[in-house]
Each structure stands twice: as C-alpha cells, then as structure tokens.
Design a protein around this motif. Structure first.
Motif, short mmCIF file in Angstrom:
data_model
loop_
_atom_site.label_atom_id
_atom_site.label_comp_id
_atom_site.label_asym_id
_atom_site.label_seq_id
_atom_site.Cartn_x
_atom_site.Cartn_y
_atom_site.Cartn_z
N GLN A 160 -24.13 28.45 -5.17
CA GLN A 160 -23.00 28.07 -6.00
C GLN A 160 -23.50 27.37 -7.26
OE1 GLN A 160 -20.20 25.22 -4.29
NE2 GLN A 160 -18.54 26.31 -5.30
N CYS A 161 -22.90 27.71 -8.37
CA CYS A 161 -23.18 27.03 -9.63
C CYS A 161 -22.47 25.67 -9.55
CB CYS A 161 -22.66 27.86 -10.80
SG CYS A 161 -23.14 27.21 -12.39
N MET A 162 -23.22 24.59 -9.75
CA MET A 162 -22.68 23.26 -9.51
C MET A 162 -21.60 22.84 -10.51
SD MET A 162 -26.33 21.69 -8.36
CE MET A 162 -25.89 20.00 -8.13
N TYR A 163 -21.66 23.33 -11.74
CA TYR A 163 -20.66 22.96 -12.73
C TYR A 163 -19.67 24.07 -13.03
CZ TYR A 163 -23.47 18.83 -13.38
OH TYR A 163 -24.14 17.66 -13.16
N ALA A 164 -19.83 25.20 -12.38
CA ALA A 164 -18.86 26.30 -12.46
C ALA A 164 -18.75 26.88 -11.05
CB ALA A 164 -19.31 27.35 -13.47
N PRO A 165 -18.08 26.17 -10.14
CA PRO A 165 -18.08 26.56 -8.73
C PRO A 165 -17.45 27.91 -8.44
CG PRO A 165 -16.55 24.75 -9.11
CD PRO A 165 -17.31 24.96 -10.38
N GLU A 166 -16.76 28.48 -9.41
CA GLU A 166 -16.21 29.82 -9.19
C GLU A 166 -17.30 30.88 -9.09
OE1 GLU A 166 -15.96 29.04 -13.69
OE2 GLU A 166 -15.67 27.91 -11.85
N PHE A 167 -18.51 30.56 -9.56
CA PHE A 167 -19.65 31.46 -9.40
C PHE A 167 -20.35 31.10 -8.10
CE2 PHE A 167 -19.25 31.24 -14.11
CZ PHE A 167 -18.87 32.55 -14.30
#
Length: 179
Positions: A160-167
C-alpha cells in the motif's frame, strides 16, 4: 458483500446538493481463504519454493500437497511486484506461517536490482519500506527454515502507498503443510 444507501439532508429535512464521503468495509476471514486483489496500479504475487541442494547448486521446487515440507527444509519466498507508475512511500508486508522462521533476522537498509529499501523482520511478517518505487517489475526473495510440524496459514502479502492508500494490492492466502 453488502448494500449501502446514503441519504443526505440538511437540518430542515430537505435533500441537499453534492456531498462527499467514504465507506470502509472490514470483516474477518481465515487467512488461507483470502483471494488476491489488485487495483491496477499495483499487482503482487507470492510463491514459496523448497530449496533443494544439488551438484549444480540449489534447485527451487514448488511446494505442493504431493511435495510437503519437512522440519529443517529451507524455503525461499519470492515476491513479484508490478507498479504501473512511479510511487513514493510504499509499504509491503509479507506475512509468514507460524512454523517458518526467517534466516535473516537483522533489519536494515538493502540495495538490490537497482532498488533501495528498508527491510524489517518481525515475529509475524517481514516488512519492506520504499521511499521511492519506480514503475516496472520488481522481485524480492528471502529465505526461511521450517521449524515446526503442522498445518499453517501463511497469510498474504499486502502492499500500500502510505500517502495514497487507494493504491494497494494483496496476494491470496497460502496454506503450508509440514509433515
């Protein structure tokens, strides 16, 4: 899974215009029954192999029901990650079965295949932290040793992308049998 209906009204009970919100659905499932998911930006697969010595060096054999593990066997974890864009601050968590122990228990910064990351080994999982994850396919491998008899849920691997959790994406759960 479920249906959600949202009605937005003002204090007078009248319908209002545009609204913004989010819904988060959480539930429990046996780890070896979890199916893989991916949102398109990230895709991840995980395979476990038995490392068998040979005259020409170690050979990797897929772990199957007809080829179960034994205590003392070496296991290689291979994680393949595909990113369709450059990303920053990404966390990859690889869960591990209770009967398997890591051979490398020292956390630290690693460099391999043109990619730098911090690897942290914990009791239940190995974590990989990326400041920068370039677009493309990346393969990570590490070794485990079989320590206990039994049937174990190996869990899944999630990213998971930590600052864009939708990714985000995760693998399916895997069951490990040690005889």
């Amino acid at each position: 899974m479920g249906n959600i209906k949202v009605n937005v009204t003002n204090p007078n009970g009248q319908s209002t215009g545009t609204s913004w919100g989010a819904v988060y659905w959480q539930y429990f499932e046996q780890m070896d029954k979890v199916t893989a998911s991916a949102n398109g930006a990230l895709r991840i697969t995980k395979n476990l192999y038995q490392e068998v010595p040979s005259a020409n060096g170690p050979i990797l054999r897929a772990i199957t029901a007809s080829n179960p593990l034994k205590v003392g066997d070496k296991v290689k974890v291979r994680i393949e990650l595909k990113a369709d864009r450059d990303m920053e601050y990404v966390h990859l968590k690889d869960m591990r079965a209770a009967g398997l122990e890591p051979t490398n228990v020292l956390s630290g910064y690693r460099w391999g295949n043109g990619l730098g990351y911090y690897e942290s080994t914990k009791d239940i999982a190995t974590h990989f932290f990326f400041d920068y994850l370039p677009k493309g396919t990346h393969v990570f491998e590490y070794n485990l040793v079989v320590a206990q008899l039994g049937t174990f849920s190996n869990g899944n691997t999630s990213i998971q992308c930590m600052y864009a959790p939708e990714f985000n994406a995760h693998t399916e759960g895997i069951q490990v049998i040690v005889k």
